[in-house]
Write a protein that holds these residues in place. Structure first.
Motif, PDB file in Angstrom:
ATOM      1  N   ALA A 264       0.837  -1.203   0.000  1.00 40.36           N
ATOM      2  CA  ALA A 264       0.000   0.000   0.000  1.00 40.36           C
ATOM      3  C   ALA A 264       0.868   1.247   0.000  1.00 40.36           C
ATOM      4  CB  ALA A 264      -0.916  -0.006   1.216  1.00 40.36           C
ATOM      5  N   SER A 265       0.328   2.286  -0.627  1.00 37.72           N
ATOM      6  CA  SER A 265       1.052   3.552  -0.718  1.00 37.72           C
ATOM      7  C   SER A 265       1.233   4.182   0.651  1.00 37.72           C
ATOM      8  CB  SER A 265       0.269   4.514  -1.634  1.00 37.72           C
ATOM      9  OG  SER A 265       0.830   5.789  -1.577  1.00 37.72           O
ATOM     10  N   ALA A 266       2.399   4.776   0.820  1.00 37.50           N
ATOM     11  CA  ALA A 266       2.681   5.441   2.078  1.00 37.50           C
ATOM     12  C   ALA A 266       2.275   6.912   2.033  1.00 37.50           C
ATOM     13  CB  ALA A 266       4.179   5.326   2.392  1.00 37.50           C
ATOM     14  N   GLU A 267       1.623   7.314   0.950  1.00 32.98           N
ATOM     15  CA  GLU A 267       1.222   8.698   0.790  1.00 32.98           C
ATOM     16  C   GLU A 267       0.277   9.107   1.915  1.00 32.98           C
ATOM     17  OE1 GLU A 267      -1.374  11.410  -2.363  1.00 32.98           O
ATOM     18  OE2 GLU A 267      -0.711   9.383  -2.876  1.00 32.98           O
ATOM     19  N   ALA A 268       0.523  10.282   2.477  1.00 31.93           N
ATOM     20  CA  ALA A 268      -0.321  10.761   3.566  1.00 31.93           C
ATOM     21  C   ALA A 268      -1.727  11.058   3.055  1.00 31.93           C
ATOM     22  CB  ALA A 268       0.293  12.025   4.170  1.00 31.93           C
ATOM     23  N   ILE A 269      -2.700  10.850   3.922  1.00 31.33           N
ATOM     24  CA  ILE A 269      -4.083  11.128   3.564  1.00 31.33           C
ATOM     25  C   ILE A 269      -4.319  12.629   3.639  1.00 31.33           C
ATOM     26  CG2 ILE A 269      -6.479  10.674   4.149  1.00 31.33           C
ATOM     27  CD1 ILE A 269      -5.598   8.088   5.434  1.00 31.33           C
ATOM     28  N   GLU A 270      -4.765  13.219   2.539  1.00 30.13           N
ATOM     29  CA  GLU A 270      -5.041  14.642   2.518  1.00 30.13           C
ATOM     30  C   GLU A 270      -6.321  14.928   3.295  1.00 30.13           C
ATOM     31  OE1 GLU A 270      -5.276  15.697  -1.543  1.00 30.13           O
ATOM     32  OE2 GLU A 270      -3.156  15.304  -1.971  1.00 30.13           O
ATOM     33  N   PRO A 271      -6.425  16.144   3.888  1.00 28.31           N
ATOM     34  CA  PRO A 271      -7.662  16.490   4.597  1.00 28.31           C
ATOM     35  C   PRO A 271      -8.823  16.624   3.625  1.00 28.31           C
ATOM     36  CG  PRO A 271      -6.185  18.392   4.455  1.00 28.31           C
ATOM     37  CD  PRO A 271      -5.415  17.217   3.939  1.00 28.31           C
ATOM     38  N   VAL A 272      -9.756  15.702   3.698  1.00 30.91           N
ATOM     39  CA  VAL A 272     -10.898  15.662   2.781  1.00 30.91           C
ATOM     40  C   VAL A 272     -12.161  15.446   3.592  1.00 30.91           C
ATOM     41  CG1 VAL A 272     -11.982  14.395   0.890  1.00 30.91           C
ATOM     42  CG2 VAL A 272      -9.519  14.767   0.863  1.00 30.91           C
TER      43      VAL A 272
ATOM     44  N   ASP B 158     -16.400  24.369   4.754  1.00 29.26           N
ATOM     45  CA  ASP B 158     -15.185  23.567   4.602  1.00 29.26           C
ATOM     46  C   ASP B 158     -14.198  24.239   3.659  1.00 29.26           C
ATOM     47  OD1 ASP B 158     -16.173  21.629   6.298  1.00 29.26           O
ATOM     48  OD2 ASP B 158     -17.016  20.427   4.679  1.00 29.26           O
ATOM     49  N   HIS B 159     -14.708  24.809   2.578  1.00 32.55           N
ATOM     50  CA  HIS B 159     -13.832  25.473   1.616  1.00 32.55           C
ATOM     51  C   HIS B 159     -13.161  26.692   2.246  1.00 32.55           C
ATOM     52  CE1 HIS B 159     -15.833  23.648  -2.219  1.00 32.55           C
ATOM     53  NE2 HIS B 159     -15.223  22.763  -1.466  1.00 32.55           N
ATOM     54  N   GLU B 160     -13.895  27.401   3.090  1.00 34.64           N
ATOM     55  CA  GLU B 160     -13.291  28.539   3.787  1.00 34.64           C
ATOM     56  C   GLU B 160     -12.132  28.073   4.664  1.00 34.64           C
ATOM     57  OE1 GLU B 160     -13.912  31.753   3.474  1.00 34.64           O
ATOM     58  OE2 GLU B 160     -15.427  31.392   1.925  1.00 34.64           O
ATOM     59  N   ALA B 161     -12.228  26.836   5.156  1.00 35.18           N
ATOM     60  CA  ALA B 161     -11.163  26.280   5.991  1.00 35.18           C
ATOM     61  C   ALA B 161     -10.079  25.601   5.167  1.00 35.18           C
ATOM     62  CB  ALA B 161     -11.760  25.284   6.985  1.00 35.18           C
ATOM     63  N   GLY B 162     -10.186  25.661   3.846  1.00 34.01           N
ATOM     64  CA  GLY B 162      -9.158  25.106   2.971  1.00 34.01           C
ATOM     65  C   GLY B 162      -9.250  23.612   2.750  1.00 34.01           C
ATOM     66  N   LEU B 163     -10.420  23.007   2.975  1.00 35.28           N
ATOM     67  CA  LEU B 163     -10.572  21.563   2.827  1.00 35.28           C
ATOM     68  C   LEU B 163     -11.091  21.186   1.442  1.00 35.28           C
ATOM     69  CD1 LEU B 163     -12.231  20.676   6.261  1.00 35.28           C
ATOM     70  CD2 LEU B 163      -9.836  20.413   5.606  1.00 35.28           C
ATOM     71  N   GLU B 164     -10.645  20.031   0.951  1.00 31.34           N
ATOM     72  CA  GLU B 164     -11.204  19.448  -0.264  1.00 31.34           C
ATOM     73  C   GLU B 164     -12.492  18.719   0.103  1.00 31.34           C
ATOM     74  OE1 GLU B 164      -9.943  15.627  -2.784  1.00 31.34           O
ATOM     75  OE2 GLU B 164      -8.561  17.320  -3.097  1.00 31.34           O
ATOM     76  N   THR B 165     -13.519  18.864  -0.720  1.00 32.45           N
ATOM     77  CA  THR B 165     -14.802  18.228  -0.416  1.00 32.45           C
ATOM     78  C   THR B 165     -15.248  17.342  -1.575  1.00 32.45           C
ATOM     79  OG1 THR B 165     -16.016  20.147  -1.273  1.00 32.45           O
ATOM     80  CG2 THR B 165     -15.591  20.071   1.104  1.00 32.45           C
ATOM     81  N   HIS B 166     -15.887  16.223  -1.225  1.00 38.06           N
ATOM     82  CA  HIS B 166     -16.458  15.305  -2.205  1.00 38.06           C
ATOM     83  C   HIS B 166     -17.938  15.141  -1.883  1.00 38.06           C
ATOM     84  CE1 HIS B 166     -12.684  13.369  -3.966  1.00 38.06           C
ATOM     85  NE2 HIS B 166     -12.239  14.249  -3.081  1.00 38.06           N
ATOM     86  N   PHE B 167     -18.774  15.330  -2.907  1.00 36.58           N
ATOM     87  CA  PHE B 167     -20.218  15.181  -2.734  1.00 36.58           C
ATOM     88  C   PHE B 167     -20.709  14.004  -3.567  1.00 36.58           C
ATOM     89  CE2 PHE B 167     -24.520  16.188  -4.428  1.00 36.58           C
ATOM     90  CZ  PHE B 167     -25.222  16.002  -3.243  1.00 36.58           C
TER      91      PHE B 167
END
Length: 526
Positions: free
Chosen positions: A20-28, A112-121
């Motif tokens: 598995a990838s060791a890439e960090a989980i982005e704040p989403v 969430d966007h104001e807080a700089g987060l990526e969002t998925h709907f």
């Protein structure tokens, strides 16, 4: 095979070998509105048995992966007994309640966007669908129909999400996202996908992906053994981990679609076999449909040495997932449901211990017997998940579908081994012009995507209006260039065919339509 294909296969193999990838989980942040309805407003249409069950299972899956969910469904007594928690929290799937639930999540996404987060709907629908005037698709709510036009106006046009994901399990589901179905032919799924990609509305939303399925008669199917829709159960099975062929902890659109294709590939009853229609967001085609790393459920480890056909049930008797991994690599399956879980094949079963990670190799299996009934059930029972899913099937599926750059080959037999005829020369010139025009169309489309991003991020009404007008102008320019490129490609091919009629050697012309134009190449001798 091209060097690029070799490179992609080597890269995938290295990823698999390294784990598995060791890439960090982005704040989403993830949000899901799930609409499920067994009933239809259309006269003479029998109610479904398990659309609401599918909604409850989708809610459980997305909640386990950290999403904030809203379930809009009307439970009957049987479904409520199978899913009491979901039934207690569900809202009626009436139009006002559906739109209000969507708006509540949109409001939170803006914060969430104001807080700089990526969002998925996620917008999920399970239930009845059909066609209205001018082949406009719609789905049934409790009190009205939701049409394709309303989907774009009320959902996609207003969504502030970084990415939108549409998952649809309904009859005629692709008409719910297609503008028209004039080009469809029975069984011609490639043509349907090309029409789908050219749909005017979708081209305005490069941050939106779609995943749906249909059979040759545009119907979807349920199966009582699964107490679920066939497509929804297969998709959920893959999203729990078995579709994650590169084991990076994320299930992409490509992986999910290939997994469902593998599950259905051995079905021998034409009306029962499903085909997957999908398109990842054009702005980021590798965006995960679901990130398993966001969940905290127990995990079942199936090693390559334990490859085989299995299914999982929880303590409430709910069929959680089916899988048939190949021996090419192991898989990890998130255990979502009510513990303890049972792992079964069609001959044996084992109770899973309640611990964070369970390995199949450590389980004690006992014999199991089951009955088979009916012709369609016999085909489902015998053939669903018959073909193992792994690296080879995934690669073959991606190579065969080539659904974004769907290659159309013309095998031409041209004369004069050493002399290029005038028609051939004009034909090659026309194809070259088509390639240049296609590239220009692609550039216009890229500019449109940029201005569309400005539209999504505009802070004032005036800025929103300017960005939208600019986007429309650039998209229209892209379409004009693509249309002229297509005409040039057709003219070039026609000239080469005329040359072929007069001569007798061989050449190969490849025309590749893309979302923004046409590219072409020619090889061979005259």
């Amino acid at each position: 095979m091209s060097f690029a294909k070799h490179l992609s296969q080597w890269t995938l193999t290295l990823v698999l070998l390294s784990g598995a990838s060791a890439e960090a989980i982005e704040p989403v942040k993830r949000y899901a509105v799930i609409v499920s309805n067994n009933e239809s407003l259309d006269e003479g249409v029998a109610p479904l048995a398990y659309a609401v069950d599918d909604g409850a299972k989708y809610q459980e899956l997305f909640q386990a992966m950290g999403a904030q969910t809203a379930l809009l469904a009307r439970f009957d007594a049987d479904s409520a007994r199978r899913h009491p928690d979901a039934a207690g929290a569900a809202i009626s799937p009436r139009r006002a309640e559906v739109l209000a639930a969507i708006e509540r999540q949109f409001s939170q996404m803006r914060a969430d966007h104001e807080a700089g987060l990526e969002t998925h709907f996620y917008f999920l629908y399970t239930g009845h669908g059909s066609l209205g005037a001018n082949h406009e698709g719609y789905v049934n709510l409790a009190d009205s129909r939701l049409t394709r036009g309303e989907l774009y106006r009320e959902v996609l046009a207003r969504s502030p999400a970084t990415f939108n994901h549409l998952i649809l399990d309904a009859c005629y589901a692709y008409y719910f996202v297609l503008k028209r179905g004039d080009g469809e032919k029975e069984g011609d799924y490639r043509a349907a996908i090309r029409d789908f990609l050219r749909a005017e509305e979708l081209s305005s939303y490069p941050n939106t992906g779609v995943l749906l399925a249909s059979s040759t008669n545009s119907e979807t199917h349920e199966w009582s053994r699964w107490e679920a829709g066939i497509f929804s159960h297969e998709l959920r099975s893959g999203l729990l981990g078995p579709a994650d062929v590169d084991r990076d902890g994320r299930v992409t659109y490509d992986e999910a679609a290939a997994f469902v294709e593998a599950a259905n590939s051995a079905i021998d009853v034409p009306r029962a076999r499903l085909r997957v229609f999908y398109r990842a967001p054009l702005s980021r085609r590798d965006v995960p449909l679901l990130d398993l790393r966001a969940g905290h459920s127990p995990v079942l480890e199936v090693g390559p040495e334990n490859a085989g056909q299995f299914y999982l049930e929880d303590s409430a008797g709910v069929r959680v997932a089916d899988l048939h991994p190949s021996s090419e690599q192991g898989v990890r399956v998130a255990l979502v449901g009510k513990a303890p879980f049972w792992l079964r094949s069609y001959e044996r079963e084992a109770l899973l211990p309640e611990q964070p990670t369970v390995a199949v190799a450590q389980l004690d299996f006992a014999p199991l017997s089951e009955r088979v009934r009916g012709s369609v059930e016999r085909s489902f029972r015998k053939n669903l998940f018959l073909v193992p899913f792994g690296i080879s099937f995934y690669r073959d599926a991606m190579a065969e579908r080539a659904w974004v750059e769907d290659t159309v080959r013309l095998d031409l037999h041209l004369a004069r081994p050493a002399v290029l005829g005038s028609k051939a020369a004009w034909g090659i010139g026309a194809l070259s012009a088509a390639a240049l025009l296609g590239a220009a169309g692609g550039a216009a489309y890229a500019l449109a995507a940029d201005s569309h991003a400005q539209y999504l991020n505009a802070k004032t009404p005036a800025g929103t209006s300017r960005a939208r007008e600019t986007t429309v102008d650039r998209v229209n320019a892209s379409r004009v260039l693509a249309g002229v490129a297509g005409a040039a490609a057709v003219a070039g091919a026609a000239l080469l065919i005329l040359e072929w009629r007069e001569n007798a050697s061989s050449a190969s012309v490849t025309a590749m339509p893309t979302p923004s134009g046409v590219t072409a190449s020619i090889s061979g001798s005259w």
